[in-house]
Scaffold this motif. Structure first.
Motif, short mmCIF file in Angstrom:
data_model
loop_
_atom_site.label_atom_id
_atom_site.label_comp_id
_atom_site.label_asym_id
_atom_site.label_seq_id
_atom_site.Cartn_x
_atom_site.Cartn_y
_atom_site.Cartn_z
N ARG A 84 45.11 16.62 -41.98
CA ARG A 84 44.33 16.62 -40.73
C ARG A 84 45.23 16.43 -39.52
NH1 ARG A 84 38.70 13.41 -41.89
NH2 ARG A 84 37.93 14.90 -43.43
N LEU A 85 46.22 15.57 -39.66
CA LEU A 85 47.15 15.34 -38.56
C LEU A 85 47.95 16.61 -38.27
CD1 LEU A 85 48.49 13.45 -36.53
CD2 LEU A 85 50.09 12.79 -38.33
N LEU A 86 48.41 17.26 -39.32
CA LEU A 86 49.16 18.50 -39.16
C LEU A 86 48.29 19.58 -38.51
CD1 LEU A 86 51.82 19.94 -39.62
CD2 LEU A 86 51.01 20.56 -41.90
N LEU A 122 46.73 22.78 -33.77
CA LEU A 122 45.72 23.18 -32.78
C LEU A 122 46.13 22.79 -31.36
CD1 LEU A 122 42.41 22.37 -34.66
CD2 LEU A 122 43.32 24.64 -34.09
N GLY A 123 46.76 21.65 -31.23
CA GLY A 123 47.26 21.23 -29.92
C GLY A 123 48.34 22.16 -29.39
N LEU A 124 49.26 22.57 -30.27
CA LEU A 124 50.30 23.52 -29.87
C LEU A 124 49.72 24.88 -29.50
CD1 LEU A 124 53.15 22.74 -32.41
CD2 LEU A 124 53.17 22.37 -29.94
N LEU A 125 48.74 25.32 -30.25
CA LEU A 125 48.09 26.60 -29.91
C LEU A 125 47.38 26.52 -28.56
CD1 LEU A 125 46.69 27.70 -33.38
CD2 LEU A 125 48.47 28.82 -32.05
N ALA A 126 46.70 25.42 -28.30
CA ALA A 126 46.01 25.26 -27.02
C ALA A 126 47.01 25.22 -25.87
CB ALA A 126 45.16 23.99 -27.04
#
Length: 98
Positions: A3-5, A10-14
Motif C-alpha cells: 500500500r505504501l509503494l 500514485l503521488g509521483l504520477l500526480a
C-alpha cells in the motif's frame, strides 16, 4: 508495504501530471544549454576544445557535440533534441539559433 509503494507511485504520477509542461521542456534545455555554453566558452572566452567539453559536461550525457570551427557554430544533441548556437561577433557573443 504494498500500500505504501502504491501510494508513493500514485503521488509521483500526480506530481508528474501537474508538472507535465516543465518535464516536457527538459530534454530541450539540456541540448540548448550545452550548445550555448560551449559556444561561449570556445569563441567568446577563446578557450581550447577539451576544456570547453569538460565545462559543459552534465550528469546526463550528450549523444553528440559538434563544433564547426570555420562557421563558429556548435550543435549539441541530447535526449532526442538538438540545438545550435553560433558566434555572432565580439559585441554580440553567441546566440542560440532557432
Amino acid at each position: 508495504m504494498k500500500r505504501l509503494l502504491l501510494l508513493v507511485l500514485l503521488g509521483l504520477l500526480a506530481w508528474g501530471w501537474s508538472e507535465r509542461a516543465a518535464l516536457s521542456a527538459f530534454p530541450g534545455i539540456l541540448s540548448a544549454y550545452s550548445a550555448k555554453e560551449f559556444c561561449s566558452c570556445r569563441y567568446v572566452m577563446g578557450l581550447d576544445t577539451g576544456y570547453c567539453q569538460a565545462y559543459v559536461k552534465q550528469w546526463l550525457p550528450l549523444s553528440e557535440l559538434r563544433d564547426d570551427v570555420p562557421a563558429r557554430r556548435v550543435e549539441a544533441r541530447g535526449l532526442g533534441r538538438s540545438a545550435s548556437a553560433q558566434w555572432l561577433g565580439p559585441r554580440e557573443g553567441c546566440r542560440l539559433l532557432p
